[in-house]
Design a protein around this motif. Structure first.
Motif, short mmCIF file in Angstrom:
data_model
loop_
_atom_site.label_atom_id
_atom_site.label_comp_id
_atom_site.label_asym_id
_atom_site.label_seq_id
_atom_site.Cartn_x
_atom_site.Cartn_y
_atom_site.Cartn_z
N PRO A 118 10.20 12.99 1.01
CA PRO A 118 11.60 12.62 1.22
C PRO A 118 11.87 11.17 0.83
CG PRO A 118 10.42 12.61 3.30
CD PRO A 118 9.46 13.13 2.28
N PRO A 119 13.13 10.79 0.66
CA PRO A 119 13.45 9.38 0.41
C PRO A 119 12.92 8.49 1.54
CG PRO A 119 15.37 10.78 0.05
CD PRO A 119 14.31 11.65 0.68
N GLY A 120 12.47 7.32 1.20
CA GLY A 120 11.93 6.41 2.21
C GLY A 120 10.50 6.66 2.60
N PHE A 121 9.84 7.56 1.88
CA PHE A 121 8.45 7.90 2.18
C PHE A 121 7.55 6.66 2.10
CE2 PHE A 121 4.42 9.84 0.26
CZ PHE A 121 3.90 10.21 1.49
N LEU A 122 6.82 6.40 3.16
CA LEU A 122 5.87 5.31 3.30
C LEU A 122 6.51 3.92 3.18
CD1 LEU A 122 2.70 6.71 1.46
CD2 LEU A 122 3.28 6.80 3.89
N LYS A 123 7.78 3.82 3.49
CA LYS A 123 8.44 2.52 3.55
C LYS A 123 8.51 2.03 4.99
CE LYS A 123 11.20 3.00 -0.65
NZ LYS A 123 12.57 3.03 -1.22
N ARG A 124 8.50 0.72 5.16
CA ARG A 124 8.57 0.08 6.48
C ARG A 124 7.42 0.52 7.39
NH1 ARG A 124 13.43 1.29 4.71
NH2 ARG A 124 13.50 3.27 5.79
N ALA A 143 1.19 6.41 12.73
CA ALA A 143 2.44 6.83 13.37
C ALA A 143 3.64 6.47 12.50
CB ALA A 143 2.57 6.20 14.75
N ASP A 144 3.63 5.26 11.94
CA ASP A 144 4.74 4.84 11.08
C ASP A 144 4.82 5.72 9.83
OD1 ASP A 144 5.25 2.81 12.88
OD2 ASP A 144 4.56 1.20 11.57
N SER A 145 3.67 6.04 9.25
CA SER A 145 3.65 6.86 8.03
C SER A 145 4.15 8.27 8.32
CB SER A 145 2.24 6.92 7.44
OG SER A 145 1.81 5.64 7.04
N ARG A 146 3.72 8.84 9.43
CA ARG A 146 4.21 10.17 9.82
C ARG A 146 5.72 10.16 9.99
NH1 ARG A 146 0.54 14.09 12.56
NH2 ARG A 146 2.51 14.80 13.46
N ALA A 147 6.24 9.08 10.56
CA ALA A 147 7.68 9.00 10.82
C ALA A 147 8.49 9.03 9.53
CB ALA A 147 8.00 7.75 11.62
N THR A 148 7.93 8.55 8.42
CA THR A 148 8.67 8.53 7.15
C THR A 148 8.81 9.93 6.55
OG1 THR A 148 6.75 8.15 5.68
CG2 THR A 148 7.82 6.19 6.66
N LEU A 149 8.12 10.91 7.11
CA LEU A 149 8.18 12.28 6.59
C LEU A 149 9.23 13.13 7.30
CD1 LEU A 149 4.38 12.79 6.04
CD2 LEU A 149 6.13 13.11 4.29
N GLY A 150 9.93 12.54 8.27
CA GLY A 150 11.02 13.26 8.93
C GLY A 150 10.57 14.56 9.57
N ASP A 151 11.25 15.66 9.21
CA ASP A 151 10.97 16.95 9.85
C ASP A 151 9.96 17.80 9.08
OD1 ASP A 151 12.47 17.57 7.64
OD2 ASP A 151 13.95 18.80 8.70
N ARG A 152 9.25 17.19 8.15
CA ARG A 152 8.25 17.95 7.40
C ARG A 152 7.13 18.44 8.32
NH1 ARG A 152 9.21 16.74 1.85
NH2 ARG A 152 11.47 16.46 1.79
N ARG A 153 6.50 19.55 7.92
CA ARG A 153 5.37 20.09 8.68
C ARG A 153 4.13 19.24 8.38
NH1 ARG A 153 5.19 25.79 6.19
NH2 ARG A 153 5.61 24.42 4.42
N ILE A 154 3.61 18.58 9.42
CA ILE A 154 2.50 17.62 9.26
C ILE A 154 1.30 18.08 10.07
CG2 ILE A 154 1.77 15.23 9.53
CD1 ILE A 154 4.77 14.48 9.52
N ALA A 155 0.12 17.97 9.49
CA ALA A 155 -1.12 18.30 10.20
C ALA A 155 -2.08 17.13 10.09
CB ALA A 155 -1.75 19.56 9.61
N LEU A 177 0.83 -1.20 0.00
CA LEU A 177 0.00 0.00 0.00
C LEU A 177 0.86 1.26 0.00
CD1 LEU A 177 -2.79 1.33 0.17
CD2 LEU A 177 -2.68 1.03 2.66
N GLY A 178 1.95 1.24 0.76
CA GLY A 178 2.82 2.41 0.82
C GLY A 178 3.45 2.73 -0.52
N ALA A 179 3.94 1.72 -1.23
CA ALA A 179 4.55 1.95 -2.54
C ALA A 179 3.54 2.51 -3.52
CB ALA A 179 5.14 0.64 -3.07
N ARG A 180 2.32 1.98 -3.47
CA ARG A 180 1.29 2.45 -4.40
C ARG A 180 0.87 3.88 -4.10
NH1 ARG A 180 -3.15 -1.19 -3.45
NH2 ARG A 180 -1.97 -2.21 -1.80
#
Length: 199
Positions: free
Chosen positions: A145-151, A161-173, A83-86
């Motif tokens: 960023p690289p690694g977006f929605l992986k693992r 939580a895992d998906s948010r973590a793949t965004l690093g320091d991006r501003r997330i709402a 699902l993440g890759a898609r």
């Protein structure tokens, strides 16, 4: 200015191949029927001149040729991978882009408009679900960023939580919390009839 896009992820409504968890409680044919009617209502409700509505279809070849979905909406093959890759491929389009599931009866145009407004001041937006997942993910113009929605641990309490973590320091709402329909209990909880006519 690029027109915002709402991508709806859909599956061909074949008995035994769609909403399999729901089918365990109500049967494969009623589950496929419910899904087809749900998507039809959803697409009708979400059409809006403020954004382009598009369908991410699965399976690819069958979905691209399907007569089930409206002919006037652009179709994008979901492709291979988890699902993440898609979703990452769908979100790589010029932004802002929202990707939503098709089995959430409560989605309205107001929810989508709120998510797009949020992307004016944030890099990413999520619409959380009660089970720890999410019904909406969106990105603004800035590439992921690289690694977006992986693992990401999908279909469980850690997906958001895992998906948010793949965004690093991006501003997330986060925006509104909405529930999807996975099983028969979800239909009962939402008082959603399997044979509810198209509105």
């Amino acid at each position: 200015m690029i027109r915002p896009t709402v991508v709806v992820m859909v599956k061909e409504p074949r008995p035994g191949r769609v909403k399999t968890r729901l089918a365990k409680g109500i049967g494969t044919v009623p589950a496929a029927w419910w899904y087809r009617q749900q998507v039809t209502r959803l697409l009708r409700r979400l059409r809006d001149p403020r954004w382009q509505l598009a369908l991410a279809v699965s399976p690819d070849a069958e979905g691209l040729a399907s007569r089930v979905w409206p002919d006037d909406l652009p179709r994008i093959p979901q492709g291979t991978g988890d699902l993440g890759a898609r979703m990452a491929r769908l979100l790589a389009r010029p932004g802002p882009v929202l990707v939503i599931g098709s089995d959430i009866p409560g989605i309205t145009r107001a929810h989508l408009a709120r998510a797009f407004r949020t992307l004016a001041t944030h890099d990413a937006v999520f619409g959380p679900a009660p089970d720890g997942g999410y019904w909406l993910i969106g990105l603004g113009p800035r590439p992921a960023p690289p690694g977006f929605l992986k693992r990401v641990r999908w279909s469980g309490p850690h997906a958001l939580a895992d998906s948010r973590a793949t965004l690093g320091d991006r501003r997330i709402a986060q925006v509104d919390m909405l529930a999807d329909v996975d099983c028969a209990e979800d239909l009962l909880r939402g008082k959603i009839a399997v044979d509810d006519p198209i509105r």
